[in-house]
Design a protein around this motif. Sequence first.
Motif, PDB file in Angstrom:
ATOM      1  N   ILE A   1     105.519  28.976 -23.993  1.00  0.00           N
ATOM      2  CA  ILE A   1     105.491  29.571 -25.333  1.00  0.00           C
ATOM      3  C   ILE A   1     104.111  29.352 -25.963  1.00  0.00           C
ATOM      4  CG2 ILE A   1     106.399  29.348 -27.682  1.00  0.00           C
ATOM      5  CD1 ILE A   1     109.163  28.971 -26.468  1.00  0.00           C
ATOM      6  N   LYS A   2     103.529  28.163 -25.737  1.00  0.00           N
ATOM      7  CA  LYS A   2     102.184  27.899 -26.271  1.00  0.00           C
ATOM      8  C   LYS A   2     101.152  28.837 -25.652  1.00  0.00           C
ATOM      9  CE  LYS A   2     102.863  23.008 -27.351  1.00  0.00           C
ATOM     10  NZ  LYS A   2     102.476  21.627 -27.017  1.00  0.00           N
ATOM     11  N   LEU A   3     101.297  29.081 -24.351  1.00  0.00           N
ATOM     12  CA  LEU A   3     100.374  30.002 -23.687  1.00  0.00           C
ATOM     13  C   LEU A   3     100.517  31.417 -24.248  1.00  0.00           C
ATOM     14  CD1 LEU A   3     100.668  28.768 -19.998  1.00  0.00           C
ATOM     15  CD2 LEU A   3      98.617  28.687 -21.423  1.00  0.00           C
ATOM     16  N   ALA A   4     101.764  31.825 -24.486  1.00  0.00           N
ATOM     17  CA  ALA A   4     101.998  33.153 -25.067  1.00  0.00           C
ATOM     18  C   ALA A   4     101.438  33.225 -26.481  1.00  0.00           C
ATOM     19  CB  ALA A   4     103.496  33.461 -25.071  1.00  0.00           C
ATOM     20  N   PHE A   5     101.562  32.116 -27.220  1.00  0.00           N
ATOM     21  CA  PHE A   5     101.017  32.045 -28.575  1.00  0.00           C
ATOM     22  C   PHE A   5      99.503  32.248 -28.537  1.00  0.00           C
ATOM     23  CE2 PHE A   5      99.581  30.080 -32.482  1.00  0.00           C
ATOM     24  CZ  PHE A   5     100.598  30.323 -33.390  1.00  0.00           C
ATOM     25  N   HIS A   6      98.857  31.533 -27.608  1.00  0.00           N
ATOM     26  CA  HIS A   6      97.405  31.639 -27.455  1.00  0.00           C
ATOM     27  C   HIS A   6      96.994  33.057 -27.074  1.00  0.00           C
ATOM     28  CE1 HIS A   6      93.303  30.431 -26.394  1.00  0.00           C
ATOM     29  NE2 HIS A   6      93.464  31.118 -25.280  1.00  0.00           N
ATOM     30  N   ARG A   7      97.722  33.647 -26.143  1.00  0.00           N
ATOM     31  CA  ARG A   7      97.407  35.014 -25.697  1.00  0.00           C
ATOM     32  C   ARG A   7      97.610  36.012 -26.830  1.00  0.00           C
ATOM     33  NH1 ARG A   7      94.219  38.267 -23.203  1.00  0.00           N
ATOM     34  NH2 ARG A   7      95.206  39.963 -22.092  1.00  0.00           N
ATOM     35  N   ALA A   8      98.638  35.798 -27.636  1.00  0.00           N
ATOM     36  CA  ALA A   8      98.888  36.690 -28.781  1.00  0.00           C
ATOM     37  C   ALA A   8      97.749  36.604 -29.786  1.00  0.00           C
ATOM     38  CB  ALA A   8     100.214  36.330 -29.446  1.00  0.00           C
ATOM     39  N   GLN A   9      97.175  35.405 -29.930  1.00  0.00           N
ATOM     40  CA  GLN A   9      96.029  35.278 -30.828  1.00  0.00           C
ATOM     41  C   GLN A   9      94.839  36.081 -30.314  1.00  0.00           C
ATOM     42  OE1 GLN A   9      95.885  30.897 -31.081  1.00  0.00           O
ATOM     43  NE2 GLN A   9      96.029  31.180 -33.285  1.00  0.00           N
ATOM     44  N   ARG A  10      94.597  36.001 -29.005  1.00  0.00           N
ATOM     45  CA  ARG A  10      93.493  36.765 -28.421  1.00  0.00           C
ATOM     46  C   ARG A  10      93.697  38.262 -28.629  1.00  0.00           C
ATOM     47  NH1 ARG A  10      89.136  33.806 -28.160  1.00  0.00           N
ATOM     48  NH2 ARG A  10      89.248  32.055 -26.737  1.00  0.00           N
TER      49      ARG A  10
ATOM     50  N   ARG B   1      97.817  42.385 -43.088  1.00  0.00           N
ATOM     51  CA  ARG B   1      98.604  42.814 -41.926  1.00  0.00           C
ATOM     52  C   ARG B   1      98.436  41.885 -40.722  1.00  0.00           C
ATOM     53  NH1 ARG B   1      96.309  48.147 -42.663  1.00  0.00           N
ATOM     54  NH2 ARG B   1      95.404  47.969 -40.586  1.00  0.00           N
ATOM     55  N   ILE B   2      97.485  40.959 -40.764  1.00  0.00           N
ATOM     56  CA  ILE B   2      97.196  40.118 -39.600  1.00  0.00           C
ATOM     57  C   ILE B   2      98.421  39.323 -39.128  1.00  0.00           C
ATOM     58  CG2 ILE B   2      95.840  38.152 -38.765  1.00  0.00           C
ATOM     59  CD1 ILE B   2      93.462  39.249 -40.302  1.00  0.00           C
ATOM     60  N   PRO B   3      99.203  38.680 -40.009  1.00  0.00           N
ATOM     61  CA  PRO B   3     100.383  37.959 -39.513  1.00  0.00           C
ATOM     62  C   PRO B   3     101.359  38.857 -38.755  1.00  0.00           C
ATOM     63  CG  PRO B   3      99.865  37.252 -41.743  1.00  0.00           C
ATOM     64  CD  PRO B   3      98.996  38.450 -41.462  1.00  0.00           C
ATOM     65  N   ASP B   4     101.607  40.055 -39.262  1.00  0.00           N
ATOM     66  CA  ASP B   4     102.531  40.968 -38.581  1.00  0.00           C
ATOM     67  C   ASP B   4     101.959  41.446 -37.249  1.00  0.00           C
ATOM     68  OD1 ASP B   4     104.505  40.813 -40.526  1.00  0.00           O
ATOM     69  OD2 ASP B   4     103.670  42.467 -41.692  1.00  0.00           O
ATOM     70  N   ILE B   5     100.655  41.648 -37.199  1.00  0.00           N
ATOM     71  CA  ILE B   5     100.006  42.038 -35.938  1.00  0.00           C
ATOM     72  C   ILE B   5     100.194  40.924 -34.909  1.00  0.00           C
ATOM     73  CG2 ILE B   5      97.776  42.460 -34.823  1.00  0.00           C
ATOM     74  CD1 ILE B   5      96.892  43.808 -37.483  1.00  0.00           C
ATOM     75  N   PHE B   6      99.988  39.681 -35.346  1.00  0.00           N
ATOM     76  CA  PHE B   6     100.143  38.553 -34.431  1.00  0.00           C
ATOM     77  C   PHE B   6     101.586  38.443 -33.931  1.00  0.00           C
ATOM     78  CE2 PHE B   6     101.725  34.288 -33.818  1.00  0.00           C
ATOM     79  CZ  PHE B   6     100.942  33.877 -32.748  1.00  0.00           C
ATOM     80  N   LEU B   7     102.551  38.503 -34.835  1.00  0.00           N
ATOM     81  CA  LEU B   7     103.953  38.353 -34.440  1.00  0.00           C
ATOM     82  C   LEU B   7     104.375  39.456 -33.472  1.00  0.00           C
ATOM     83  CD1 LEU B   7     105.518  37.268 -37.859  1.00  0.00           C
ATOM     84  CD2 LEU B   7     105.194  35.844 -35.824  1.00  0.00           C
TER      85      LEU B   7
END
Length: 198
Positions: free
Chosen positions: A23-32, A157-163
């Motif tokens: 999940i942490k890796l997916a979190f990091h990838r979502a940030q990228r 919109r950045i939080p929604d883009i990230f989620l």
Amino acid sequence: MQLDEEKLDRIVGLFADISPRIIKLAFHRAQRRTEGTVRQQAIRMMQQRLQLAGGTQKRLRKRVQAHMKPSAADASEMKYWFGLNDLDPALFRGGIRRARGGLMIRGTYYERAFVAVLSGKKKVMQRVGKAAYPVINLTVPISDEMTVALEDELFERIPDIFLHHFETDLRGRVKSDTWKNGWADNNLAAAERNIQVW
């Protein structure tokens, strides 16, 4: 980036069986991916809102940069740098119109402005006083206009883009053949490498 904790918990809850490390890796990838999306949208917004001429994409890419700095916590911090210094009038669509005693650029009158040809290139210049010299290169300010637009139309919109990227990333990993076949603990390092280049 202020994330809606309820939305984040809902997404993580959908994938409760997945390892926290994954999940942490997916979190990091979502940030990228969020960084890339925000850069693209910012460049598009600048080009459209400022009505810039075609062929300015390359210049705009240099004006929008993203930096992700991992912190001590699980999450990371995303920083964006926007180059909002004045632009050359030639970059705007609609060109430059002559007006009595100066030029009209983007609906603004610039007194004592004129177009000169220097070394074969057109330059927009402006006399500082009533005399022929000194003259300066004329540039068009964009900072105030773009700061308001970016804050009001993009940053919120950045939080929604990230989620969106986070959930999409997790769903893609669950559906992949690798997930279906399962990972042994001793293969987790290899799995992490695969995830990072997904």
